[in-house]
Enzyme design. Structure first.
Site, PDB file in Angstrom:
ATOM      1  N   LYS A 103      16.478  -0.309   4.930  1.00 51.82           N
ATOM      2  CA  LYS A 103      16.534   1.212   5.677  1.00 51.82           C
ATOM      3  C   LYS A 103      17.979   0.912   6.468  1.00 51.82           C
ATOM      4  O   LYS A 103      18.366   0.094   6.996  1.00 51.82           O
ATOM      5  CB  LYS A 103      15.492   1.217   6.701  1.00 51.82           C
ATOM      6  CG  LYS A 103      14.144   1.158   6.147  1.00 51.82           C
ATOM      7  CD  LYS A 103      13.923   1.826   4.725  1.00 51.82           C
ATOM      8  CE  LYS A 103      12.435   1.795   4.353  1.00 51.82           C
ATOM      9  NZ  LYS A 103      12.222   2.346   3.156  1.00 51.82           N
TER      10      LYS A 103
ATOM     11  N   GLY B  96       2.535   1.802  -5.466  1.00 52.66           N
ATOM     12  CA  GLY B  96       3.157   2.418  -6.082  1.00 52.66           C
ATOM     13  C   GLY B  96       3.749   1.262  -7.113  1.00 52.66           C
ATOM     14  O   GLY B  96       4.040   1.547  -8.228  1.00 52.66           O
TER      15      GLY B  96
ATOM     16  N   ALA C 159       0.747  -1.101  -0.109  1.00 52.45           N
ATOM     17  CA  ALA C 159      -0.034   0.060   0.092  1.00 52.45           C
ATOM     18  C   ALA C 159       0.929   1.247   0.000  1.00 52.45           C
ATOM     19  O   ALA C 159       2.030   1.352   0.567  1.00 52.45           O
ATOM     20  CB  ALA C 159      -0.852   0.110   1.227  1.00 52.45           C
TER      21      ALA C 159
END
Length: 338
Positions: free
Chosen positions: A295, A212, A209
């Site tokens: 990350k 993209g 969600a």
């Protein structure tokens, strides 16, 4: 000896420099644009540096330009004339070849000419020596960086400079109705790692969600299973090739060996991301591809990357690792299931 201009994502130049120190012991650096652009001096010849960079591309180095000519900025037409002479003197490098001119500048540079005016002058010189000035798909690039008081100019192939975009800043045009800019990350990964999404059939998009990445894969003709407890963008509602599982990724039950592509762009800690991807391995077909973002959440990204690669290599081959231009405090990995 050889001289270079290196570029990394904002605030990541120190990590690019550390990678280069490990590759080329004894190199020295001077910052040109703090945290992003730097000058490098290396004891090795230009060809030796390029060969090493191509064979083992650094993760944080976005662009590497050789310095073949250094021009002290005088602030008049002589600056352009010296650049023009450089091209004429190296005419055999450019003759009958598609050649692009890339100009970047430091915000405080004394160079008065705009990028478009400079390019117009140098394109005329290229035509004079029977080269073909182009913007896209060049065979060779003339790269110019305007620092505070001097111009650094050099040339090489897109492969040697790590990108065919000025400074490695890959730009995609935003489309009407585009769900998010996250799509650009997946597009850039395709270019960087030489992937063709249209070659796959069934994709698993984890943390999908608002959609993209799923939207791009649907455009390429794939069937997509999107996993996310949040809603997908309304524009994807009812798409015949999309299945949305409104669950957490850790709770989902999937048919073994049913996907040939896994993509994931989630804000999880690096080790949690590794565990999730390894737990989903059974749902992937043999030799399935994975494109995931990791990350970089603390001040030791090189250590994080080493630990992530060691963990993922228990189930995957790591074929590529890069901090893309569209990454922020993260990097992108390209994997194949073992």
């Amino acid at each position: 000896m050889s001289l270079w201009i290196g570029t990394a994502n904002q605030q990541y130049a120190s990590y690019a420099m550390e990678e280069l120190r490990r590759m080329f012991p004894g190199v020295s650096f001077a910052q040109l644009a703090p945290g992003e652009v730097f000058r490098m001096e290396c004891s090795l010849a230009k060809e030796q540096v390029q060969e090493a960079i191509i064979s083992q591309p650094p993760i944080f180095l976005r662009h590497l330009q050789p310095i073949d000519r250094e021009v002290v900025i005088e602030g008049d037409a002589g600056d352009l004339e010296q650049l023009s002479d450089m091209i004429r003197n190296a005419r055999l490098t450019f003759m009958n070849r598609r050649t692009a001119v890339h100009i970047r500048r430091n915000a405080s540079s004394a160079f008065h000419y705009t990028a478009s005016d400079t390019k117009a002058v140098l394109d005329a010189v290229l035509e004079e020596i029977d080269a073909e000035p182009v913007v896209q798909e060049p065979e060779v690039i003339i790269s110019i960086y305007a620092a505070n008081d001097r111009l650094y100019a050099g040339f090489g192939t897109p492969e040697e400079m790590l990108s065919d975009w000025p400074g490695g800043a890959v730009r995609f045009q935003r489309e009407e109705g585009q769900i998010s800019r996250a799509k650009f990350k997946l597009l850039e990964a395709e270019r960087t790692f030489g992937i063709r999404y249209s070659d796959f059939k069934n994709a698993l998009d984890i943390g999908a969600a608002p959609g993209g990445w799923s939207s791009l894969l649907l455009e390429r003709g794939l069937r997509v299973t999107a996993v996310d407890p949040a809603d997908m963008h309304p524009s994807l509602g009812g798409h015949p090739a999309l299945t949305h599982l409104k669950q957490n990724a850790s709770d989902v039950s999937l048919t073994p060996e049913s996907f040939d592509l896994l993509v994931c762009d989630m804000s999880w800690s690096p080790m949690l991301m590794c565990r999730l991807v390894l737990d989903l391995k059974a749902a992937l077909k043999p030799e399935a591809t994975a494109v995931i973002t990791i990350k970089l959440m603390h001040k030791k990204p090189l250590q994080t990357i080493r630990e992530v690669k060691e963990r993922l290599e228990t189930g995957f081959r790591v074929l590529g690792a890069k901090q893309l231009f569209h990454n922020r405090e993260e990097m992108t990995l390209y994997l194949k299931k073992k």
